[in-house]
Design a protein around this motif. Structure first.
Motif, short mmCIF file in Angstrom:
data_model
loop_
_atom_site.label_atom_id
_atom_site.label_comp_id
_atom_site.label_asym_id
_atom_site.label_seq_id
_atom_site.Cartn_x
_atom_site.Cartn_y
_atom_site.Cartn_z
N LEU A 20 1.50 -7.51 -33.12
CA LEU A 20 0.10 -7.38 -32.76
C LEU A 20 -0.69 -8.34 -33.64
O LEU A 20 -0.27 -8.67 -34.75
CB LEU A 20 -0.40 -5.96 -33.00
N SER A 21 -1.83 -8.78 -33.15
CA SER A 21 -2.66 -9.67 -33.94
C SER A 21 -3.55 -8.86 -34.89
O SER A 21 -3.89 -7.70 -34.59
CB SER A 21 -3.54 -10.53 -33.03
N PRO A 22 -3.94 -9.43 -36.03
CA PRO A 22 -4.90 -8.74 -36.91
C PRO A 22 -6.19 -8.37 -36.17
O PRO A 22 -6.77 -7.31 -36.42
CB PRO A 22 -5.15 -9.76 -38.03
N LYS A 23 -6.62 -9.24 -35.24
CA LYS A 23 -7.83 -8.93 -34.47
C LYS A 23 -7.63 -7.66 -33.65
O LYS A 23 -8.52 -6.80 -33.57
CB LYS A 23 -8.17 -10.11 -33.55
N ALA A 24 -6.45 -7.52 -33.02
CA ALA A 24 -6.16 -6.32 -32.24
C ALA A 24 -6.13 -5.09 -33.13
O ALA A 24 -6.66 -4.02 -32.76
CB ALA A 24 -4.84 -6.47 -31.50
N LEU A 25 -5.56 -5.22 -34.31
CA LEU A 25 -5.51 -4.08 -35.23
C LEU A 25 -6.91 -3.64 -35.65
O LEU A 25 -7.18 -2.44 -35.78
CB LEU A 25 -4.67 -4.44 -36.45
N ARG A 26 -7.79 -4.60 -35.87
CA ARG A 26 -9.16 -4.23 -36.24
C ARG A 26 -9.86 -3.50 -35.09
O ARG A 26 -10.61 -2.54 -35.31
CB ARG A 26 -9.94 -5.49 -36.65
N LEU A 27 -9.60 -3.93 -33.85
CA LEU A 27 -10.18 -3.24 -32.69
C LEU A 27 -9.62 -1.83 -32.57
O LEU A 27 -10.37 -0.87 -32.33
CB LEU A 27 -9.88 -4.03 -31.41
N TYR A 28 -8.30 -1.67 -32.76
CA TYR A 28 -7.69 -0.35 -32.64
C TYR A 28 -8.19 0.58 -33.74
O TYR A 28 -8.28 1.80 -33.54
CB TYR A 28 -6.17 -0.46 -32.69
N ASP A 29 -8.51 0.03 -34.90
CA ASP A 29 -9.11 0.82 -35.98
C ASP A 29 -10.49 1.31 -35.54
O ASP A 29 -10.84 2.49 -35.67
CB ASP A 29 -9.20 -0.03 -37.24
N GLU A 30 -11.28 0.42 -34.97
CA GLU A 30 -12.63 0.77 -34.53
C GLU A 30 -12.62 1.84 -33.46
O GLU A 30 -13.47 2.73 -33.42
CB GLU A 30 -13.35 -0.48 -34.01
N ASP B 48 -10.37 4.13 -33.13
CA ASP B 48 -9.63 5.29 -33.60
C ASP B 48 -8.29 5.43 -32.89
O ASP B 48 -7.79 6.54 -32.67
CB ASP B 48 -10.46 6.57 -33.42
N LEU B 49 -7.70 4.30 -32.53
CA LEU B 49 -6.41 4.30 -31.87
C LEU B 49 -5.28 4.14 -32.89
O LEU B 49 -4.23 4.78 -32.78
CB LEU B 49 -6.35 3.16 -30.84
N LEU B 50 -5.50 3.31 -33.90
CA LEU B 50 -4.50 3.07 -34.93
C LEU B 50 -5.24 2.79 -36.24
O LEU B 50 -5.61 1.65 -36.53
CB LEU B 50 -3.60 1.89 -34.55
N MET C 170 -1.79 -1.19 -19.56
CA MET C 170 -2.47 0.10 -19.64
C MET C 170 -3.79 -0.05 -20.40
O MET C 170 -3.83 -0.67 -21.47
CB MET C 170 -1.58 1.13 -20.34
N PRO C 171 -4.89 0.52 -19.89
CA PRO C 171 -6.18 0.45 -20.59
C PRO C 171 -6.10 1.16 -21.94
O PRO C 171 -5.35 2.12 -22.12
CB PRO C 171 -7.15 1.17 -19.65
N LEU C 172 -6.93 0.70 -22.88
CA LEU C 172 -6.92 1.26 -24.23
C LEU C 172 -7.22 2.75 -24.24
O LEU C 172 -6.63 3.51 -25.02
CB LEU C 172 -7.93 0.52 -25.10
N ALA C 173 -8.14 3.18 -23.39
CA ALA C 173 -8.50 4.60 -23.38
C ALA C 173 -7.31 5.46 -23.00
O ALA C 173 -7.08 6.53 -23.57
CB ALA C 173 -9.65 4.84 -22.40
N LEU D 82 -15.37 6.96 -25.58
CA LEU D 82 -15.37 8.39 -25.29
C LEU D 82 -13.98 8.79 -24.83
O LEU D 82 -13.28 7.99 -24.18
CB LEU D 82 -16.35 8.73 -24.16
N THR D 83 -13.57 9.99 -25.13
CA THR D 83 -12.34 10.52 -24.56
C THR D 83 -12.67 11.15 -23.21
O THR D 83 -13.82 11.52 -22.95
CB THR D 83 -11.72 11.60 -25.47
N PRO D 84 -11.68 11.29 -22.33
CA PRO D 84 -11.94 11.97 -21.05
C PRO D 84 -12.50 13.38 -21.25
O PRO D 84 -13.33 13.84 -20.46
CB PRO D 84 -10.56 12.01 -20.39
#
Length: 370
Positions: free
Chosen positions: A15-25, A27-29, A62-65, A258-260
């Motif tokens: 994964l890219s560092p950019k992707a990791l920062r997004l996943y942190d934002e 609350d995915l990883l 698959m979408p991030l949500a 938002l979560t479902p």
């Protein structure tokens, strides 16, 4: 606990560092530790398994949500079922595109002969109910041999608006649409529906309607959709949502904000981003009174499929597990429609509720197959 820098972790997880920062934002990883002085992220080696799962699911498209939903499941069997359901929907949509590609190849190459196939037709039922709370019914539901439609009006003339939109499509029920031009035909019909709604609304963008319709070609269903009325497919016991809500809350879910579950109780869950309205016609190439473009695509039909079109008075009142159970248990479309509307009213009937249910069945001898 062994820690890795964000760069080392990104390389190990592909994964890219950019992707990791997004996943942190989102609350995915989350990183295991963040330096309080520099803000630099560090990850535990034990997080690599989840990170690789995220990477694989992203490669599936698959979408991030939805990835967040899968990663939140503690039972691997539950996660596997979610991935299987997602991929089944992807395959259904891919099959529709494949059939369209084959049609275009045949047309362009002059090859039009194919082996005979089983002739299919629709068995259908439709009903619209005021519900237990609303003083009037602003929904319209229609089911014919070729056309299925549900519209949910809003504003002071919402009822006439939904009725006008569906009425503008009813000519599609009279003769078989051309297989290759069905989407063009349906698009023209929706433009006519847009004009009809604008006439009813008399220029007011506070009056309008959602619209979800399916047009049967004999082997496929052409879909047009705008707003938050929905289409579902029950296939082999599993329920798939065919449409995507054009609402503010759904856009927040898609973005992972938002979560479902949070969306179900959000105060703005009914705020539409797209609908057919009385707004003035857009410029060249616009959609007229449609506040945003509508969805338009083909779906492959199989014998045994059961389709549900409904207003949000059903989909926001009953959970999808209940929809699946009631649809699967009903012996025919009429029984399914009755059971769904009764269940919505028993749950309080907070809104108008409309249902169209159609089964794809083998045509009997002498029966027109769509």
């Amino acid at each position: 606990m062994r820690m890795l820098t964000i760069g080392a972790f990104a390389r190990a997880a592909r994964l890219s560092p950019k992707a990791l920062r997004l996943y942190d934002e989102l609350d995915l990883l989350r990183p295991a530790r963040v330096d309080p002085d520099t803000g630099y992220r560090h990850y535990a080696v034990e997080q690599l398994e989840q990170a690789r799962l995220v990477a694989w699911l992203r490669r599936l498209g698959m979408p991030l949500a939805r990835i967040r939903e899968v990663c939140a499941l503690t039972d691997p069997a539950d996660a596997a079922r979610e991935i299987r359901a997602y991929w089944a929907r992807v395959e259904a949509e891919t099959a529709a595109r494949r059939d369209l590609a084959l049609f275009l190849v045949d047309q362009l190459s002059g090859t039009t002969e194919r082996e005979p196939t089983t002739m299919l037709t629709l068995r259908h039922s439709a009903h619209s109910d005021r519900g237990r709370v609303r003083p009037v019914n602003q929904d319209t539901a229609y089911a014919g041999g070729r056309l299925l439609a549900v519209a949910d009006g809003f504003g002071p003339a919402g009822g006439p608006a939904s009725s006008a939109a569906v009425e503008a499509l009813r000519f599609l029920d009279t003769e078989a649409p051309p297989a290759g031009g069905v989407l063009n035909l349906l698009e023209d019909a929706v433009r006519a529906a847009t004009d009809a709604v604008r006439d009813v609304a008399d220029g007011s963008d506070e009056v309008g309607t959602t619209l979800t319709a399916l047009l049967w070609t004999g082997s496929q269903l052409a879909l047009v959709h705008i707003g938050d009325t929905r289409a579902y497919l029950l296939r082999d016991g599993a329920l798939f949502r065919v449409t995507h809500d054009h609402t503010l809350v759904q856009s927040l879910v898609d973005e992972g904000r938002l979560t479902p579950e949070e969306a179900e109780t959000h105060p703005q869950r009914t705020l539409l981003l797209k609908a057919l309205t009385g707004a003035p016609e857009a410029g060249p190439g616009g959609t007229g009174g449609a506040s945003g473009s509508y969805d338009l695509r083909l779906h492959e039909a199989r014998r045994g499929d059961r389709y549900l079109l409904c207003s949000d008075g059903l989909s926001t009142t009953l959970p999808e597990d209940t929809l699946r159970t009631l649809l699967a248990a009903a012996p025919d479309p009429a029984a399914a429609v009755s059971a769904l509307i009764d269940a919505a009213n028993e749950a309080g009937g907070p809104d108008n509720v409309s249902c169209v249910v159609a089964d794809v069945v083998e045509a009997v001898s002498g029966e027109e197959a769509g």
